[in-house]
Structures are given as structure tokens and as C-alpha cells.
Design a protein around this motif. Structure first.
Motif, PDB file in Angstrom:
ATOM      1  N   LYS A 169       0.832  -1.204   0.000  1.00 28.14           N
ATOM      2  CA  LYS A 169       0.000   0.000   0.000  1.00 28.14           C
ATOM      3  C   LYS A 169       0.868   1.256   0.000  1.00 28.14           C
ATOM      4  O   LYS A 169       0.526   2.258  -0.640  1.00 28.14           O
ATOM      5  CB  LYS A 169      -0.959  -0.003   1.182  1.00 28.14           C
ATOM      6  N   LYS A 170       2.000   1.219   0.700  1.00 31.11           N
ATOM      7  CA  LYS A 170       2.902   2.364   0.692  1.00 31.11           C
ATOM      8  C   LYS A 170       3.483   2.590  -0.695  1.00 31.11           C
ATOM      9  O   LYS A 170       3.580   3.723  -1.162  1.00 31.11           O
ATOM     10  CB  LYS A 170       4.038   2.162   1.700  1.00 31.11           C
ATOM     11  N   LYS A 171       3.869   1.519  -1.378  1.00 31.49           N
ATOM     12  CA  LYS A 171       4.416   1.651  -2.733  1.00 31.49           C
ATOM     13  C   LYS A 171       3.366   2.187  -3.695  1.00 31.49           C
ATOM     14  O   LYS A 171       3.664   3.023  -4.540  1.00 31.49           O
ATOM     15  CB  LYS A 171       4.934   0.303  -3.235  1.00 31.49           C
ATOM     16  N   ALA A 172       2.132   1.720  -3.556  1.00 30.17           N
ATOM     17  CA  ALA A 172       1.054   2.210  -4.419  1.00 30.17           C
ATOM     18  C   ALA A 172       0.781   3.682  -4.142  1.00 30.17           C
ATOM     19  O   ALA A 172       0.525   4.455  -5.069  1.00 30.17           O
ATOM     20  CB  ALA A 172      -0.206   1.389  -4.208  1.00 30.17           C
ATOM     21  N   ALA A 173       0.842   4.088  -2.885  1.00 29.25           N
ATOM     22  CA  ALA A 173       0.604   5.486  -2.535  1.00 29.25           C
ATOM     23  C   ALA A 173       1.742   6.365  -3.040  1.00 29.25           C
ATOM     24  O   ALA A 173       1.512   7.489  -3.495  1.00 29.25           O
ATOM     25  CB  ALA A 173       0.450   5.636  -1.022  1.00 29.25           C
ATOM     26  N   GLU A 174       2.972   5.881  -2.971  1.00 31.27           N
ATOM     27  CA  GLU A 174       4.106   6.652  -3.479  1.00 31.27           C
ATOM     28  C   GLU A 174       4.027   6.823  -4.989  1.00 31.27           C
ATOM     29  O   GLU A 174       4.401   7.855  -5.527  1.00 31.27           O
ATOM     30  CB  GLU A 174       5.425   5.964  -3.096  1.00 31.27           C
ATOM     31  N   ALA A 175       3.523   5.814  -5.664  1.00 32.52           N
ATOM     32  CA  ALA A 175       3.396   5.883  -7.125  1.00 32.52           C
ATOM     33  C   ALA A 175       2.341   6.890  -7.539  1.00 32.52           C
ATOM     34  O   ALA A 175       2.452   7.515  -8.601  1.00 32.52           O
ATOM     35  CB  ALA A 175       3.063   4.516  -7.688  1.00 32.52           C
ATOM     36  N   THR A 176       1.319   7.087  -6.728  1.00 28.99           N
ATOM     37  CA  THR A 176       0.241   8.030  -7.063  1.00 28.99           C
ATOM     38  C   THR A 176       0.333   9.316  -6.254  1.00 28.99           C
ATOM     39  O   THR A 176      -0.527  10.172  -6.369  1.00 28.99           O
ATOM     40  CB  THR A 176      -1.126   7.378  -6.821  1.00 28.99           C
ATOM     41  N   ASP A 177       1.345   9.460  -5.419  1.00 32.33           N
ATOM     42  CA  ASP A 177       1.542  10.641  -4.571  1.00 32.33           C
ATOM     43  C   ASP A 177       0.351  10.908  -3.662  1.00 32.33           C
ATOM     44  O   ASP A 177      -0.051  12.050  -3.462  1.00 32.33           O
ATOM     45  CB  ASP A 177       1.856  11.877  -5.417  1.00 32.33           C
ATOM     46  N   GLU A 178      -0.250   9.864  -3.133  1.00 32.53           N
ATOM     47  CA  GLU A 178      -1.350   9.996  -2.187  1.00 32.53           C
ATOM     48  C   GLU A 178      -0.885   9.469  -0.845  1.00 32.53           C
ATOM     49  O   GLU A 178      -0.022   8.601  -0.771  1.00 32.53           O
ATOM     50  CB  GLU A 178      -2.562   9.172  -2.649  1.00 32.53           C
ATOM     51  N   PRO A 179      -1.491   9.940   0.241  1.00 36.20           N
ATOM     52  CA  PRO A 179      -1.141   9.359   1.544  1.00 36.20           C
ATOM     53  C   PRO A 179      -1.649   7.924   1.624  1.00 36.20           C
ATOM     54  O   PRO A 179      -2.725   7.598   1.121  1.00 36.20           O
ATOM     55  CB  PRO A 179      -1.849  10.265   2.565  1.00 36.20           C
ATOM     56  N   PRO A 180      -0.876   7.027   2.237  1.00 39.80           N
ATOM     57  CA  PRO A 180      -1.296   5.627   2.318  1.00 39.80           C
ATOM     58  C   PRO A 180      -2.515   5.457   3.205  1.00 39.80           C
ATOM     59  O   PRO A 180      -2.664   6.117   4.226  1.00 39.80           O
ATOM     60  CB  PRO A 180      -0.091   4.904   2.900  1.00 39.80           C
ATOM     61  N   ARG A 181      -3.416   4.563   2.763  1.00 41.51           N
ATOM     62  CA  ARG A 181      -4.599   4.218   3.560  1.00 41.51           C
ATOM     63  C   ARG A 181      -4.392   2.845   4.145  1.00 41.51           C
ATOM     64  O   ARG A 181      -4.204   1.880   3.427  1.00 41.51           O
ATOM     65  CB  ARG A 181      -5.846   4.196   2.695  1.00 41.51           C
ATOM     66  N   LEU A 182      -4.410   2.761   5.430  1.00 42.94           N
ATOM     67  CA  LEU A 182      -4.231   1.474   6.087  1.00 42.94           C
ATOM     68  C   LEU A 182      -5.542   0.986   6.495  1.00 42.94           C
ATOM     69  O   LEU A 182      -6.209   0.224   6.440  1.00 42.94           O
ATOM     70  CB  LEU A 182      -3.316   1.604   7.317  1.00 42.94           C
TER      71      LEU A 182
END
Length: 182
Positions: A169-182
Motif C-alpha cells: 500500500k505504501k508503494k502504491a501510494a508513493e506511485a500516485t503521490d497519495e497518503p497511504p490508507r491502512l
């Protein structure tokens, strides 16, 4: 003199579109049958062999046989529950594996090399189980005493899955520049 009325002529019928006249596309046979893979999985692991996933076949077969063995030696919980779970998971995995192979084929992607090892962890886990059973048979290790500690393995696997999910989820958030959702 007779009068003739000229009526406008109706337009000729429309021509068929070129696609309707083109010959039908040739039948393409898919490489794997999900139904056959699931049917072969009535014997655990055989559907994975059909799909070319030998390491998974060994895992399902030995997990199923091991659960039967441990249930018969008095370790009913949790291994009695693992028998049907592994049996049906084996069938679903074979179905999904064949469907994934077909999807790659239809999408034009090459099939995964059947001779490639799926993951070093499969081989390492089989080697580890083999060593444990050998040591037990030679009397160097008493698996009966270790039987009460098997839930530690479940805890470790669960922690790994949570960690891997958070990292993904962190990698996906970094790729889209969004804060990670846990």
C-alpha cells in the motif's frame, strides 16, 4: 392521353458491411482447461502439475497428506480442519491458475516458463520439512514436544502478510503521490 404519374423509386437495399462478409476468425484453442485442472485436483496437486506448477503441487499434496497423518496420530486440532481446507483450496488454485494461463495467452503475453522454479521459498520450505522429518525419524528431534509450538508459525506468517500488505500500500501510494490508507 393517359397520364402516368411517376413515383420516385425507392433506394436499393443497403449493402452488407464488410465485416459481415469476412470469413469467421479461426478457432483458437486455449492452452489450459480450468475445468480439467479442477477435476484433476480431486487428487491434491495433480491440477497444479497440469498447470506446470510443480512446487505448488508438492505443497498441496504434502500439506494434505501431512494433515491426514497428523490427524490420525492424535493431533486432531487443527489438522482435521486443514484436510478439507487444503483439498478445496487446491481445487480453486488449480482453476485460477489455468484461467490465468489462458488470460495471458489471450492477451498476447507469453506463458510463464514451465521449467522455472516459482520461488526459492517453495524449495526451501520443502527442504526444511524434509530435514525436520529426517531428524525426527533418526531420533535427534522429538516433534511431539514441538507440536505445541506450531502456532508460532501461524503468528509469523500472519505478521509477514500484514507487513507485506502495508509495504504494498505504501508503494502504491508513493506511485500516485497519495497518503497511504491502512
Amino acid at each position: 392521353m393517359s397520364s402516368q404519374t411517376l413515383e420516385p423509386q425507392s433506394p436499393p437495399p443497403a449493402a452488407l458491411p464488410p465485416a459481415a462478409m469476412a470469413p469467421a476468425a479461426p478457432y483458437v484453442r486455449l492452452p489450459k482447461s480450468p475445468g480439467l485442472a479442477a477435476f484433476l485436483s480431486l487428487f491434491p496437486g495433480l491440477g497444479q502439475v497440469y498447470n506446470g506448477r510443480i512446487a505448488r503441487a508438492f505443497l498441496f499434496f504434502f500439506g494434505w497428506v501431512g494433515s491426514i497423518y497428523l490427524t490420525s496420530t492424535g493431533q486432531e486440532f487443527p489438522f482435521a480442519f486443514a484436510i478439507p481446507f487444503l483439498f478445496f483450496w487446491n481445487m480453486i488454485d488449480a482453476w485460477k491458475g489455468a484461467a490465468a494461463i489462458n488470460a495471458r495467452f489471450v492477451g498476447g503475453q507469453p506463458e510463464v516458463d514451465d521449467t522455472a522454479v516459482e520461488s526459492p521459498l517453495w524449495g526451501a520450505s520443502l527442504a526444511l520439512f524434509g530435514v525436520l522429518i529426517l531428524f525426527n525419524n533418526l531420533g535427534w528431534l522429538d516433534l511431539e514436544r514441538l507440536a505445541r509450538w506450531w502456532p508460532i508459525l501461524l503468528i509469523a506468517v500472519g505478521v509477514y502478510f500484514v507487513y507485506a500488505s502495508v509495504q504494498q500500500k505504501k508503494k502504491a501510494a508513493e506511485a500516485t503521490d497519495e497518503p497511504p490508507r491502512l
